[in-house]
Design a protein around this motif. Structure first.
Motif, PDB file in Angstrom:
ATOM      1  N   ARG A 226       0.812  -1.211   0.000  1.00  0.00           N
ATOM      2  CA  ARG A 226       0.000   0.000   0.000  1.00  0.00           C
ATOM      3  C   ARG A 226       0.853   1.271   0.000  1.00  0.00           C
ATOM      4  N   ARG A 227       2.159   1.102  -0.114  1.00  0.00           N
ATOM      5  CA  ARG A 227       3.110   2.227  -0.163  1.00  0.00           C
ATOM      6  C   ARG A 227       3.050   3.091   1.096  1.00  0.00           C
ATOM      7  N   ARG A 228       2.781   2.445   2.221  1.00  0.00           N
ATOM      8  CA  ARG A 228       2.818   3.153   3.494  1.00  0.00           C
ATOM      9  C   ARG A 228       4.240   3.234   4.025  1.00  0.00           C
ATOM     10  N   VAL A 229       5.108   2.309   3.592  1.00  0.00           N
ATOM     11  CA  VAL A 229       6.512   2.316   4.005  1.00  0.00           C
ATOM     12  C   VAL A 229       7.371   2.020   2.785  1.00  0.00           C
ATOM     13  N   LYS A 230       8.645   2.402   2.883  1.00  0.00           N
ATOM     14  CA  LYS A 230       9.609   2.115   1.828  1.00  0.00           C
ATOM     15  C   LYS A 230      10.796   1.312   2.355  1.00  0.00           C
ATOM     16  N   GLY A 231      11.059   1.427   3.657  1.00  0.00           N
ATOM     17  CA  GLY A 231      12.212   0.744   4.232  1.00  0.00           C
ATOM     18  C   GLY A 231      11.925  -0.699   4.570  1.00  0.00           C
TER      19      GLY A 231
END
Length: 521
Positions: A226-231
């Motif tokens: 959901r592209r809530r995080v990238k790391g």
């Protein structure tokens, strides 16, 4: 009913510089769609063009009434200004839906104007369908025409797609297991909703073995989709954070703290920057570490050991706990302010004994997992499967280790299955093994601790020794330190003093590793 079109003057397109296509004029030439009234919004700077377009529409479509509506915009790309003026226009318009059908021409005007048109029509401030036109194709003389009607039927189709996506996210959180337990399914639905739109901490409560670590991994995967995080996901077993190395493990350490080269550490909080930090067994975290962690969670800043400047790290938090944190707060063993920071979203995972509807689905899941581990497919004989499920569902089967006990039992059955088939005799033997272990664990804390980390059947004299080793490993910051504590007396009589290697070999006897004792849920 009369067709009424509202639209902005195309200050570039309506000049006809693109393939001599003028969208406001072309719209009035569309076959099968007669424009009875065209209300053309324009800025006074383009008054000449607006009057020219009106004359041309009246020439190609004499029955179309063209009303020029002056709407001056200081900045046609300012969302606030454009929306406010269109809102005022709609409020004062006086729509008559009994006699007229309203349409908005989206092709002309800035992208900001198109967005504002859509918002006003979707909210029914303007009761209009949307029209999109395009230049002629091939040898055609009239441009394309598409009517976008925001009817409920299309909304239903879109809703079905959203529902399907939600089901896929739910399947991800359940690991693809078709669960039937209503309470658990409702829990997963709520977690999916929260994890998809919120960056707030999530607290997972539940007995040991209920699947907190696996669920945390799946929540991270959902947030990633959901592209809530990238790391990345950084997992911390707080039960292993003991002694002087605990703070350095979490917050990092500068070389200046010890003055020795090679002692620099970035820290787990730094590694979680942009991703998710999973604090497993947070109920085991020391009070000093809790205070430092609270500051880092609230501000995103902290001081590594030996540093005079703060480090910034922004991450989302998932915490897991087997014990009730409110009870620990009452006992002064957990900080109230940290609990308040963590428990905005608290989800309690049910024990295996409370999910008997899901045992058959989990049995299929564990068989598939065993197949991947062993490289061979194994199944139950019919009478063996019935006997196993009767035992698993029985009210007097406690499953103290929950899904860890269940999965370990299936893996043992698959490993020992002759010719890939689990027999009734095997099931009876495994049932007796589990019952014996559970009886021992009830009265023996050492047996209970050993049972948390291994499914092997041990000789009675091995249990207390292994339990002592496990406790040392869980409290020591490094494997070398654990080895020094365990072999302090015998070290002097040995030619080799590699305590870490001795400890690794001892753990290997029980299919254990240093990492497994620190990462075990």
């Amino acid at each position: 009913m009369r067709n009424v079109v509202l639209g902005f003057l195309g200050t570039q397109l309506d000049m006809g510089k693109r393939r001599r296509w003028r969208p406001s004029i072309s719209l009035c030439q569309t076959e099968g769609f007669h424009v009875d009234r065209f209300e053309l919004l324009y800025d006074r700077k383009f008054s000449r063009l607006a009057h020219d377009v009106r004359r041309e529409i009246e020439r190609v479509s004499p029955d179309t009434e063209v009303l020029l509506v002056q709407m001056d915009l200081d900045d046609p790309w300012d969302l606030q200004e454009v929306y406010a003026k269109l809102f005022d226009f709609a409020k004062d318009y006086g729509f008559d839906e009994d006699r007229e059908r309203y349409h908005i021409h989206l092709t002309t005007g800035t992208h900001v104007a198109q967005i504002c048109w859509f918002l006003l029509s979707e909210s029914r401030h303007i009761p209009a369908a949307l029209i999109q036109t395009g230049p002629p194709r091939g040898d055609e003389e009239i441009g394309t025409f598409d009517l976008i009607d925001l009817d409920l039927g299309r909304y239903d189709a879109l809703q079905q797609r959203f529902d399907q996506q939600t089901r896929e996210y739910g399947d991800l959180l359940k690991g693809g297991i078709e669960t039937r337990n209503p309470a658990y399914n409702a829990l997963i639905d709520r977690i999916e909703q929260v994890a998809s739109i919120s960056d707030a901490p999530i607290l997972l409560m539940g007995e040991s073995g209920t699947g907190k670590s696996e669920l945390a991994q799946r929540i991270y995967e959902l947030k990633l989709q959901r592209r809530r995080v990238k790391g990345r996901l950084v997992q911390v077993n707080c039960a292993t954070l003991r002694g002087g190395g605990a703070i350095a493990t979490l917050f990092g350490q500068r070389r200046s703290h010890t003055g020795q080269p090679g002692t620099e550490r970035s820290g787990l909080l730094r590694e979680a920057d942009g991703g998710v930090l999973f604090l497993d067994e947070i109920d085991e975290l020391g009070m000093e570490e809790q205070a430092l962690l609270l500051h880092a969670l609230e501000t995103g800043r902290y001081y590594p050991l030996g540093s005079d400047s703060e480090v910034t790290s922004r991450f989302q938090v998932i915490a897991g706990a087997s014990r009730d944190l409110a009870t620990l707060v009452a006992e002064d063993r957990f900080r109230l302010d940290l609990l308040s920071r963590l428990n905005l979203w608290t989800f309690r995972l049910p024990a295996l004994r409370d999910r008997t509807e899901d045992l058959e689905a989990n049995l299929r899941f564990e068989l598939a997992r065993a197949e991947k581990i062993l490289g061979t497919r194994v199944g139950f004989n019919a009478d063996a499967a019935d006997a196993w499920l009767r035992f698993a569902r029985a009210p007097d089967t406690p499953w103290p280790g929950n899904f860890r006990d269940f999965g370990g039992a299936i893996l043992r059955l698959c490993t020992l299955a002759p010719r890939g088939r689990i027999t009734r005799a095997q099931v009876d033997e495994e049932v007796e093994t589990l019952r014996r272990r559970w009886r021992m664990a009830e009265n023996d804390p050492d047996a209970r601790l050993v049972g948390e980390v291994t499914d092997l059947t041990l000789d009675p004299f091995d249990v207390p020794q292994l339990a002592h080793v496990i406790r040392i490993c869980r409290t020591a910051p490094t494997i070398s330190e654990a080895g020094r504590r365990l072999f302090a007396a015998s070290r002097e009589t040995r030619t080799s003093r590699n305590d870490a290697d001795r400890l690794r070999k001892y753990l290997a006897r029980f299919d254990l590793t240093w990492a497994s004792l620190h990462d075990d849920t």
